[in-house]
Design a protein around this motif. Structure first.
Motif, PDB file in Angstrom:
ATOM      1  N   ASN A 317       0.845  -1.199   0.000  1.00 25.79           N
ATOM      2  CA  ASN A 317       0.000   0.000   0.000  1.00 25.79           C
ATOM      3  C   ASN A 317       0.885   1.255   0.000  1.00 25.79           C
ATOM      4  OD1 ASN A 317      -1.713   2.135   0.584  1.00 25.79           O
ATOM      5  ND2 ASN A 317      -3.077   0.874   1.857  1.00 25.79           N
ATOM      6  N   THR A 319       0.177   4.370  -0.530  1.00 28.95           N
ATOM      7  CA  THR A 319      -0.385   5.508   0.214  1.00 28.95           C
ATOM      8  C   THR A 319      -0.014   5.395   1.690  1.00 28.95           C
ATOM      9  OG1 THR A 319      -2.263   5.154  -1.234  1.00 28.95           O
ATOM     10  CG2 THR A 319      -2.490   6.873   0.439  1.00 28.95           C
ATOM     11  N   ALA A 320      -0.240   4.220   2.256  1.00 27.06           N
ATOM     12  CA  ALA A 320       0.052   4.012   3.673  1.00 27.06           C
ATOM     13  C   ALA A 320       1.550   4.153   3.921  1.00 27.06           C
ATOM     14  CB  ALA A 320      -0.435   2.638   4.109  1.00 27.06           C
ATOM     15  N   GLU A 323       2.424   7.811   3.950  1.00 26.58           N
ATOM     16  CA  GLU A 323       1.934   8.444   5.185  1.00 26.58           C
ATOM     17  C   GLU A 323       2.905   8.161   6.331  1.00 26.58           C
ATOM     18  OE1 GLU A 323      -2.008   7.157   6.225  1.00 26.58           O
ATOM     19  OE2 GLU A 323      -2.885   8.212   4.499  1.00 26.58           O
TER      20      GLU A 323
HETATM   21  C1  LIG Z   1      -4.037   2.041   1.913  1.00 28.49           C
HETATM   22  O1  LIG Z   1      -3.742   2.899   2.998  1.00 28.49           O
HETATM   23  C2  LIG Z   1      -4.624   3.992   3.109  1.00 28.49           C
HETATM   24  C3  LIG Z   1      -4.064   4.905   4.183  1.00 28.49           C
HETATM   25  O2  LIG Z   1      -3.712   4.205   5.345  1.00 28.49           O
HETATM   26  C4  LIG Z   1      -6.002   3.514   3.402  1.00 28.49           C
HETATM   27  O3  LIG Z   1      -6.894   4.585   3.513  1.00 28.49           O
HETATM   28  C5  LIG Z   1      -6.435   2.576   2.289  1.00 28.49           C
HETATM   29  O4  LIG Z   1      -7.692   2.012   2.589  1.00 28.49           O
HETATM   30  C6  LIG Z   1      -5.430   1.455   2.077  1.00 28.49           C
HETATM   31  N1  LIG Z   1      -5.785   0.701   0.881  1.00 28.49           N
HETATM   32  C7  LIG Z   1      -5.945  -0.619   0.893  1.00 28.49           C
HETATM   33  C8  LIG Z   1      -6.263  -1.238  -0.405  1.00 28.49           C
HETATM   34  O5  LIG Z   1      -5.833  -1.281   1.908  1.00 28.49           O
END
Ligand SMILES: *[C@@H]1O[C@H](CO)[C@@H](O)[C@H](O)[C@H]1NC(C)=O
Ligand SMILES: *[C@@H]1O[C@H](CO)[C@@H](O)[C@H](O)[C@H]1NC(C)=O
Ligand SMILES: *[C@@H]1O[C@H](CO)[C@@H](O)[C@H](O)[C@H]1NC(C)=O
Ligand SMILES: *[C@@H]1O[C@H](CO)[C@@H](O)[C@H](O)[C@H]1NC(C)=O
Length: 377
Positions: A317, A319-320, A323
């Protein structure tokens, strides 16, 4: 800082004392041969010392807690003094906000005139050390507690006392064995290689040239790809060597690749030195990082790029990860954190004689060790 100053006088003192006590008491009481080895010419004494002591000897062992008067007095057997007691007195001689304290230590029954015990005293807020050569009551003055929290801590938990296992000279000679690891020279580098060969059974084979891969095209590097790094020279090289030894790993350092939304490649790395000379967690553009490793990193880094398995990459992930990386940027990361990478089970983490009590204070101790190394080199 006190540790640095103390260390110099401590060595001078050591040699002076050895010499004097030999003269004065030489016939009165037998001295232990180990105690006078450093007086012998280096060529003679070093091989003997090297066979007697190893790097583990610089690890202090926990003897107990000196608590405030009226509570139980701590009693233990040292390396030199066989009978020792300690207790803590709280006072406000400094008229300061939190007051101060005196640690009383009575050492007796030395096994020889020339031996001495080296102790490290610690609370989570400070670490200091002292050594004892005379059978009598000694005191360690703490002028002022650093905070209400430290005062509360010593009231309830006292001051932890660690004994350097091998006694004074064992400690010194063990330091000598380890110190070259930190020297930023070819000699230091060979010491690191020698240490890893000896203690971990590692083998080192020279790679064929070229030693650096031409990485002008970074398209194949993706978020989550791992950089396993092994530094073998200088300050980081020395600490990495000790870390590899305790953790059993062959990499002493790692970094992770991250691509941003524009596809630009970054490296997330801990222990990166900032403008102020502090070691912090940093996110660097790939080009800057790679350029530094190729041209400026004086630790002779060995870097392996380990791509994330495609299955795991699909789950990664980004995005995570971003962050998290952004939340950690600029945070201090130094020897304190390194120590925690030693710990992954409740017990059985450390080569003997390390123990769990020591871990509580090892963080402070490593700051001390860092001082010592700075002072001696
Ligand atoms: C990826 O991480 C983001 C931020 O923590 C979160 O909002 C999102 O749901 C995650 N995506 C998946 C596919 O788990
Ligand atoms: C120590 O003395 C000073 C000045 O007399 C006072 O302000 C302070 O509260 C005292 N501290 C303690 C812990 O008693
Ligand atoms: C010492 O005794 C005091 C009160 O008598 C107690 O509050 C404190 O926890 C004791 N400390 C230790 C280390 O046992
Ligand atoms: C690296 O590869 C690029 C393009 O393939 C080439 O232009 C460059 O000269 C190479 N550099 C070295 C040091 O081999």
């Amino acid at each position: 800082m006190a540790a640095i100053l103390k260390n110099h006088s401590f060595i001078t003192f050591l040699f002076l004392f050895q010499f004097l006590s030999w003269q004065i008491h030489g016939f009165k009481t037998p001295f232990h041969p180990k105690d006078v080895l450093p007086l012998l010419p280096r060529q003679v004494s070093w091989p003997i010392l090297n066979s007697l002591y190893s790097a583990v000897d610089i690890m202090p062992s926990f003897v107990g807690v000196a608590s405030i008067e009226g509570n139980n007095t701590l009693e233990w057997k040292g390396a030199c003094f066989f009978k020792n007691i300690a207790w803590l007195e709280l006072h406000n001689k400094s008229n300061s906000q939190f007051g101060g304290g005196t640690l009383h230590i009575k050492v007796s029954n030395a096994h020889s005139w020339t031996c001495m015990d080296l102790y490290v005293f610690a609370t989570p807020y400070r670490v200091t050390w002292d050594y004892y050569v005379l059978s009598r009551e000694h005191t360690l003055e703490i002028k002022e507690w650093e905070s209400q929290a430290e005062l509360e801590y010593v009231k309830h938990k006292g001051i932890s006392i660690f004994l350097m296992q091998a006694g004074m000279l064992g400690t010194l000679s063990a330091l000598w064995d380890v110190l070259p690891l930190f020297s930023n020279t070819g000699w230091g580098e060979n010491s690191n290689i020698g240490f890893l060969k000896k203690h971990m059974g590692s083998s080192f084979e020279k790679r064929p040239l070229p030693w650096v891969t031409n990485l002008t095209n970074t398209d194949d590097i993706h978020s989550g790809d791992f950089l396993a790094i092994s530094k073998i020279r200088g300050r980081w090289g020395g600490f990495e060597t000790l870390e590899k030894w305790v953790s059993g790993a062959y990499a002493g350092h790692s970094a992770v690749c991250l691509r941003d939304s524009e596809g630009k490649l970054w490296v997330g790395e801990s222990g990166n030195e900032n403008d102020k000379g502090e070691d912090v967690i940093a996110l660097l553009p790939w080009e800057e990082w790679w350029e530094f490793e190729l041209t400026k990193d004086d630790s002779n880094p060995h870097i392996a790029l380990l791509p994330l398995h495609p299955d795991l990459r699909a789950k990664f992930n980004e995005t995570a990860a971003w962050e998290y990386a952004k939340s950690m940027t600029g945070m201090p990361y130094g020897f304190h954190n390194l120590i925690f990478s030693w710990i992954d089970t409740i017990d059985g983490n450390y080569p003997s004689p390390l123990d769990a009590n020591l871990v509580m204070h090892i963080i402070s101790y490593y700051s001390l060790a860092n001082f010592v190394f700075t002072a001696l080199f």
